[in-house]
Design a protein around this motif. Sequence first.
Motif, PDB file in Angstrom:
ATOM      1  N   PHE A   4       0.821  -1.210   0.000  1.00  0.00           N
ATOM      2  CA  PHE A   4       0.000   0.000   0.000  1.00  0.00           C
ATOM      3  C   PHE A   4       0.856   1.262   0.000  1.00  0.00           C
ATOM      4  O   PHE A   4       0.520   2.247  -0.647  1.00  0.00           O
ATOM      5  N   SER A   5       1.939   1.228   0.720  1.00  0.00           N
ATOM      6  CA  SER A   5       2.836   2.389   0.764  1.00  0.00           C
ATOM      7  C   SER A   5       3.447   2.637  -0.615  1.00  0.00           C
ATOM      8  O   SER A   5       3.461   3.774  -1.101  1.00  0.00           O
ATOM      9  N   ASP A   6       3.941   1.588  -1.240  1.00  0.00           N
ATOM     10  CA  ASP A   6       4.547   1.704  -2.564  1.00  0.00           C
ATOM     11  C   ASP A   6       3.554   2.235  -3.599  1.00  0.00           C
ATOM     12  O   ASP A   6       3.933   2.964  -4.511  1.00  0.00           O
ATOM     13  N   LEU A   7       2.280   1.876  -3.437  1.00  0.00           N
ATOM     14  CA  LEU A   7       1.252   2.290  -4.389  1.00  0.00           C
ATOM     15  C   LEU A   7       0.563   3.593  -3.984  1.00  0.00           C
ATOM     16  O   LEU A   7      -0.414   3.994  -4.612  1.00  0.00           O
ATOM     17  N   LYS A   8       1.089   4.228  -2.949  1.00  0.00           N
ATOM     18  CA  LYS A   8       0.580   5.527  -2.488  1.00  0.00           C
ATOM     19  C   LYS A   8      -0.906   5.482  -2.121  1.00  0.00           C
ATOM     20  O   LYS A   8      -1.667   6.392  -2.423  1.00  0.00           O
ATOM     21  N   TYR A   9      -1.297   4.401  -1.470  1.00  0.00           N
ATOM     22  CA  TYR A   9      -2.688   4.280  -1.020  1.00  0.00           C
ATOM     23  C   TYR A   9      -2.985   5.417  -0.050  1.00  0.00           C
ATOM     24  O   TYR A   9      -2.292   5.570   0.957  1.00  0.00           O
ATOM     25  N   PRO A  10      -3.998   6.250  -0.321  1.00  0.00           N
ATOM     26  CA  PRO A  10      -4.222   7.462   0.482  1.00  0.00           C
ATOM     27  C   PRO A  10      -4.606   7.211   1.942  1.00  0.00           C
ATOM     28  O   PRO A  10      -4.353   8.061   2.791  1.00  0.00           O
ATOM     29  N   ASN A  11      -5.187   6.083   2.249  1.00  0.00           N
ATOM     30  CA  ASN A  11      -5.574   5.785   3.635  1.00  0.00           C
ATOM     31  C   ASN A  11      -4.603   4.820   4.300  1.00  0.00           C
ATOM     32  O   ASN A  11      -4.952   4.116   5.241  1.00  0.00           O
ATOM     33  N   PHE A  12      -3.379   4.832   3.810  1.00  0.00           N
ATOM     34  CA  PHE A  12      -2.359   3.912   4.309  1.00  0.00           C
ATOM     35  C   PHE A  12      -2.146   4.054   5.815  1.00  0.00           C
ATOM     36  O   PHE A  12      -2.109   3.059   6.536  1.00  0.00           O
ATOM     37  N   GLU A  13      -2.006   5.271   6.304  1.00  0.00           N
ATOM     38  CA  GLU A  13      -1.711   5.470   7.735  1.00  0.00           C
ATOM     39  C   GLU A  13      -2.826   4.914   8.615  1.00  0.00           C
ATOM     40  O   GLU A  13      -2.563   4.272   9.627  1.00  0.00           O
ATOM     41  N   GLN A  14      -4.074   5.165   8.245  1.00  0.00           N
ATOM     42  CA  GLN A  14      -5.207   4.634   9.024  1.00  0.00           C
ATOM     43  C   GLN A  14      -5.214   3.116   8.978  1.00  0.00           C
ATOM     44  O   GLN A  14      -5.477   2.457   9.975  1.00  0.00           O
ATOM     45  N   HIS A  15      -4.913   2.568   7.823  1.00  0.00           N
ATOM     46  CA  HIS A  15      -4.874   1.113   7.669  1.00  0.00           C
ATOM     47  C   HIS A  15      -3.806   0.515   8.592  1.00  0.00           C
ATOM     48  O   HIS A  15      -4.034  -0.491   9.257  1.00  0.00           O
ATOM     49  N   LYS A  16      -2.652   1.166   8.630  1.00  0.00           N
ATOM     50  CA  LYS A  16      -1.565   0.698   9.487  1.00  0.00           C
ATOM     51  C   LYS A  16      -1.948   0.795  10.966  1.00  0.00           C
ATOM     52  O   LYS A  16      -1.657  -0.108  11.754  1.00  0.00           O
ATOM     53  N   ILE A  17      -2.622   1.853  11.347  1.00  0.00           N
ATOM     54  CA  ILE A  17      -3.099   2.014  12.734  1.00  0.00           C
ATOM     55  C   ILE A  17      -4.037   0.865  13.096  1.00  0.00           C
ATOM     56  O   ILE A  17      -3.951   0.303  14.194  1.00  0.00           O
ATOM     57  N   GLU A  18      -4.923   0.521  12.178  1.00  0.00           N
ATOM     58  CA  GLU A  18      -5.857  -0.588  12.415  1.00  0.00           C
ATOM     59  C   GLU A  18      -5.110  -1.906  12.608  1.00  0.00           C
ATOM     60  O   GLU A  18      -5.459  -2.699  13.480  1.00  0.00           O
ATOM     61  N   HIS A  19      -4.085  -2.138  11.807  1.00  0.00           N
ATOM     62  CA  HIS A  19      -3.288  -3.361  11.944  1.00  0.00           C
ATOM     63  C   HIS A  19      -2.601  -3.407  13.308  1.00  0.00           C
ATOM     64  O   HIS A  19      -2.612  -4.449  13.979  1.00  0.00           O
ATOM     65  N   ASN A  20      -2.006  -2.305  13.712  1.00  0.00           N
ATOM     66  CA  ASN A  20      -1.315  -2.259  15.005  1.00  0.00           C
ATOM     67  C   ASN A  20      -2.285  -2.485  16.156  1.00  0.00           C
ATOM     68  O   ASN A  20      -1.962  -3.176  17.131  1.00  0.00           O
ATOM     69  N   SER A  21      -3.462  -1.916  16.040  1.00  0.00           N
ATOM     70  CA  SER A  21      -4.486  -2.113  17.063  1.00  0.00           C
ATOM     71  C   SER A  21      -4.882  -3.583  17.165  1.00  0.00           C
ATOM     72  O   SER A  21      -5.038  -4.124  18.264  1.00  0.00           O
ATOM     73  N   PHE A  22      -5.027  -4.235  16.015  1.00  0.00           N
ATOM     74  CA  PHE A  22      -5.375  -5.658  15.992  1.00  0.00           C
ATOM     75  C   PHE A  22      -4.293  -6.489  16.674  1.00  0.00           C
ATOM     76  O   PHE A  22      -4.589  -7.338  17.523  1.00  0.00           O
ATOM     77  N   ILE A  23      -3.055  -6.238  16.322  1.00  0.00           N
ATOM     78  CA  ILE A  23      -1.936  -6.989  16.913  1.00  0.00           C
ATOM     79  C   ILE A  23      -1.898  -6.800  18.421  1.00  0.00           C
ATOM     80  O   ILE A  23      -1.764  -7.773  19.181  1.00  0.00           O
ATOM     81  N   ASN A  24      -2.059  -5.566  18.867  1.00  0.00           N
ATOM     82  CA  ASN A  24      -2.055  -5.294  20.309  1.00  0.00           C
ATOM     83  C   ASN A  24      -3.207  -5.987  21.022  1.00  0.00           C
ATOM     84  O   ASN A  24      -3.042  -6.494  22.136  1.00  0.00           O
ATOM     85  N   ARG A  25      -4.359  -6.043  20.370  1.00  0.00           N
ATOM     86  CA  ARG A  25      -5.508  -6.703  20.999  1.00  0.00           C
ATOM     87  C   ARG A  25      -5.281  -8.200  21.087  1.00  0.00           C
ATOM     88  O   ARG A  25      -5.627  -8.831  22.092  1.00  0.00           O
TER      89      ARG A  25
END
Length: 82
Positions: free
Chosen positions: A13-34
């Motif tokens: 997503f970062s390489d493809l300049k996905y505009p909601n990349f940061e939010q997507h990454k936050i969601e992933h980190n939240s999942f891992i922490n949970r």
Amino acid sequence: LIEHYFIKEEIYFSDLKYPNFEQHKIEHNSFINRIIQFQKDVENKKPDLCLEIYKYLEIWFDEHILKYDKEAVEYLRNSGIS
């Protein structure tokens, strides 16, 4: 194992300049922490944990997979990536 999948997805997503990349990454980190917290809860024999995990995963599926991931796939398709 899930961390590896998330990292690959985030790099893509970062390489493809996905505009909601940061939010997507936050969601992933939240999942891992949970999930880490659920592991601790299992070790501590927290009551009603199975139901709590079920409800969390149900929300994750509805909100992340059906919303964020679907949105990302649409962006990629609209960008000409199949």
